[in-house]
Write an enzyme that holds these catalytic residues in place. Structure first.
Site, PDB file in Angstrom:
ATOM      1  N   GLY A  67      40.978 -34.623 -13.775  1.00  0.00           N
ATOM      2  CA  GLY A  67      41.688 -35.451 -13.022  1.00  0.00           C
ATOM      3  C   GLY A  67      41.539 -35.279 -11.581  1.00  0.00           C
ATOM      4  N   GLY A 115      40.784 -32.968 -18.017  1.00  0.00           N
ATOM      5  CA  GLY A 115      40.773 -34.380 -18.344  1.00  0.00           C
ATOM      6  C   GLY A 115      39.933 -35.070 -19.164  1.00  0.00           C
ATOM      7  CD  GLU A 138      42.789 -27.102 -17.235  1.00  0.00           C
ATOM      8  OE1 GLU A 138      42.259 -28.280 -17.533  1.00  0.00           O
ATOM      9  OE2 GLU A 138      42.229 -26.171 -17.619  1.00  0.00           O
ATOM     10  CG  ASP A 146      46.791 -30.690 -18.104  1.00  0.00           C
ATOM     11  OD1 ASP A 146      45.819 -30.183 -17.981  1.00  0.00           O
ATOM     12  OD2 ASP A 146      47.346 -31.866 -17.848  1.00  0.00           O
TER      13      ASP A 146
END
Length: 353
Positions: A67, A115, A138, A146
């Site tokens: 992302g 992502g 992350e 996530d």
């Protein structure tokens, strides 16, 4: 063909095509891209002419580097609305892909992180190449794996999930096949022809991929698995650090040096998520839990600091808050996992009418 600046969504014979098109940002996802991909998938869901979905990238290297966290980090001081919207809709896209009635093919030809993992792992067919670079990094920016990472990682063999989540270790295409993260290994030069064949005859997708696949090189991670299982055996972060230090070998020492650079809060949250994720029977519950964690984490100090150190100033010297694992209490970790109030909680897309 419906084209936006950053993603191309169009029908090619019998296939819906999602082509990421932000080469200067390694095809990182922004909100417009997420929403355009979602609209296309919803349109194709009941279109009998679209029988398969292909996800790849246009020019430039990288499949999808994640992302657009820099934009989100810049937004936090102004009230964090951009981040909240982005994660809400990104998770809706992830859930839509996970539950989609038509098969997907993800061509993980290049950098596949964050992502990018979230839009490739739901696909029935996941293609790695000699250019694949897979990671969930992350903890380097104060977040956690996530976009469904809890589900995908926790299903890997042994203690691989804990190792990958904590360190952000990078896997090549051969590693991805060995771990089950990809199920075909193709030379990148074969991809254009393979895509054309799949678009024309989607019912033959598996045989097309199998026919073009080559034997990957030896997977480097295989030799590391015994050490991973032994030294990342605990769900307690301090115990993992202690076991690595006690071992004292070259590989263990490198992992210690890596973990010293990671957010202690992120590491502890990631370990707890890998305990909690397998308890969720349905992916919708996984997404709901991850959203609650994310909404709290990206507004905490470590996210902005991690993005600054890694991606903006590029100094590589983040100052984490709290600074040490011992300062991150169980109560602090547990607070990230509390359900959000009903009016703030994540919800999937409404069911098809």
């Amino acid at each position: 063909m419906m084209t936006t600046d950053d993603v191309r969504t169009y029908v090619d014979q019998c296939a819906g095509r999602l082509r990421l098109n932000r080469p200067k940002a390694l095809h990182s996802l922004n909100l417009d891209m997420v929403q355009a991909m979602t609209r296309a998938l919803l349109d194709w869901r009941s279109d009998p002419d679209v029988r398969i979905v292909l996800i790849d990238h246009a020019e430039g290297r990288g499949f999808c580097a994640g992302g657009d966290v820099v934009a989100i980090a810049h937004d936090v001081p102004q009230g964090a609305s951009v981040g909240q919207q982005f994660f809400f809709h990104e998770y809706r896209l992830n859930h839509l892909m996970y539950t989609y009635p038509k098969p997907g093919v993800a061509f993980m030809d290049g950098v596949t992180m964050g992502g990018g993992v979230g839009i490739s792992c739901p696909c029935r067919y996941r293609v790695a190449t000699e250019r694949t670079l897979f990671a969930m990094p992350e903890t380097t920016i104060g977040l956690f794996p996530d976009v469904g990472g809890g589900r995908y990682l926790s299903r890997l063999r042994g203690r691989s999930a804990q190792y990958l989540a904590l360190t952000g270790a990078r896997l090549d295409g051969a590693d991805c096949v060995a771990m089950g993260l990809a199920n075909f290994y193709l030379p990148s030069e074969a991809l254009d022809q393979v895509k054309a064949q799949i678009c024309a005859t989607p019912e033959k997708t598996e045989s097309i991929l199998a026919g073009a696949a080559v034997t990957p090189p030896p997977a480097k991670i295989v030799a590391q698995l015994p050490d991973i299982d032994r030294l990342f055996a605990s769900d307690d972060f301090e115990t993992i650090l202690r076991d690595l230090e006690t071992d004292g070998g070259e590989w263990a020492t490198r992992q210690l040096e890596t973990l010293a650079q990671r957010s202690p809060t992120s590491c502890k949250v990631s370990l707890k998520m890998l305990v909690e994720s397998p308890r969720h029977l349905h992916f919708v519950d996984e997404m709901r839990m991850e959203f609650a964690i994310m909404i709290r984490m990206y507004q905490a100090p470590d996210f902005a600091e991690g993005v600054r150190a890694l991606l903006i100033d590029k100094t590589g010297n983040p100052r984490w808050t709290p600074a040490t694992p011992s300062e991150v209490t169980d109560a602090m970790v547990d607070a990230y996992f509390q359900p959000l109030p009903a009016d703030q909680a994540w919800t999937p897309l409404p069911p098809k009418e």
